[in-house]
Design an enzyme around this catalytic site. Structure first.
Site, PDB file in Angstrom:
ATOM      1  N   GLY A 204       0.814  -1.201   0.000  1.00 60.25           N
ATOM      2  CA  GLY A 204       0.000   0.000   0.000  1.00 60.25           C
ATOM      3  C   GLY A 204       0.855   1.261   0.000  1.00 60.25           C
TER       4      GLY A 204
ATOM      5  N   ARG B 224       2.780   4.240   1.307  1.00 61.35           N
ATOM      6  CA  ARG B 224       3.556   4.435   2.541  1.00 61.35           C
ATOM      7  C   ARG B 224       3.776   3.139   3.331  1.00 61.35           C
ATOM      8  NH1 ARG B 224       6.098   8.643   1.098  1.00 61.35           N
ATOM      9  NH2 ARG B 224       5.286  10.672   1.662  1.00 61.35           N
TER      10      ARG B 224
ATOM     11  N   ALA C 256      12.390   6.031 -12.697  1.00 56.72           N
ATOM     12  CA  ALA C 256      11.407   6.812 -11.943  1.00 56.72           C
ATOM     13  C   ALA C 256      10.217   7.145 -12.835  1.00 56.72           C
ATOM     14  CB  ALA C 256      12.056   8.096 -11.434  1.00 56.72           C
TER      15      ALA C 256
ATOM     16  N   HIS D 296      12.737  10.252  -2.247  1.00 61.26           N
ATOM     17  CA  HIS D 296      13.241   9.043  -2.925  1.00 61.26           C
ATOM     18  C   HIS D 296      14.639   9.296  -3.489  1.00 61.26           C
ATOM     19  CE1 HIS D 296       9.662   6.233  -3.482  1.00 61.26           C
ATOM     20  NE2 HIS D 296       9.218   7.201  -2.698  1.00 61.26           N
TER      21      HIS D 296
END
Length: 185
Positions: free
Chosen positions: A9, A11, A39, A55
Site C-alpha cells: 500500500g 507508505r 522513476a 526518494h
C-alpha cells in the site's frame, strides 16, 4: 535474469525495501555492478515534489536515474546489472490520466496498457547482462472501491497489471508496515 515484484500500500515501505534489495543484488555481483533507477512519478504539486525528492536523496549517488513517466522500454537499460522500476502503478496512472474524461474506461487504452506490460516483461527477460529487475507497484486490492470512475478504472487496470507481473515474476514480496512478506520465490 530474475524479476522481483515488490507490492504494498501507499507508505507501506515498499520503495525503501526495493532500494535495499537492489543494493543487495548489485553487491552480490561484481564490485562495479551498475544500478538503474527508473522513476515514473510526475511532479505536479508540492507534495509530489517532496515525495520524489525524498526518494532521490535516499538512494545511492552512484545509481543512475532514468525518468520514464510515460514510456517503458527495457532497451534503455542496456549495460545495467540491476534495474529498479518505481512504480509500475504510477506509470499506469500517468497513462490513464492522459485519457480525456469522456473516454474513461476506454477498452483500447486498457488493452494497450495490458500489451505494453507484457511486452515490457518480455524485453526484461531478453536483455543481455541484466541480473535483476525489481518492479515496485501499489497493491490496489486492499482498499475500498474508488469513489470516481477514473479511480475505479485505475484500480482495475493496476490490479490486472499486478497479476500479470506476479505471474511472470520469479519472486513476489508484499510489504506491510515496513515488513516484507514473501509471496512467491
Amino acid at each position: 535474469m530474475n524479476i522481483v515484484m515488490v507490492t504494498g500500500g501507499v507508505r507501506s515501505g515498499k520503495s525503501a525495501y526495493a532500494e535495499r534489495l537492489a543494493g543487495e543484488r548489485s553487491a552480490a555481483g561484481s564490485s562495479k555492478a551498475r544500478v538503474l533507477y527508473v522513476a515514473t512519478g510526475l511532479r505536479y504539486d508540492g507534495e509530489m515534489d517532496a515525495r520524489i525528492d525524498a526518494h532521490r536523496t535516499r538512494r545511492p549517488a552512484e545509481w543512475d536515474t532514468l525518468e520514464a513517466a510515460h514510456e517503458l522500454s527495457a532497451a534503455a537499460y542496456a549495460g545495467y546489472d540491476v534495474v529498479l522500476l518505481d512504480t509500475l502503478s504510477a506509470w499506469i496512472g500517468n497513462r490513464l490520466m492522459a485519457v480525456p474524461e469522456d473516454r474513461c474506461r476506454d477498452a483500447e487504452t486498457t488493452n494497450t496498457v495490458r500489451e505494453q506490460v507484457a511486452a515490457y516483461l518480455d524485453q526484461l527477460r531478453r536483455l543481455p547482462g541484466l541480473r535483476a529487475a525489481i518492479l515496485v507497484t501499489d497493491e490496489v486490492g486492499w482498499g475500498g472501491v474508488a469513489m470516481t470512475p477514473l479511480g475505479r478504472w485505475f484500480q482495475d487496470v493496476v490490479g490486472e497489471a499486478n497479476q500479470q507481473v506476479a505471474a511472470a515474476a520469479d519472486e513476489v514480496v508484499a510489504v506491510v508496515s515496513g515488513l516484507p512478506w514473501r509471496l512467491k520465490g
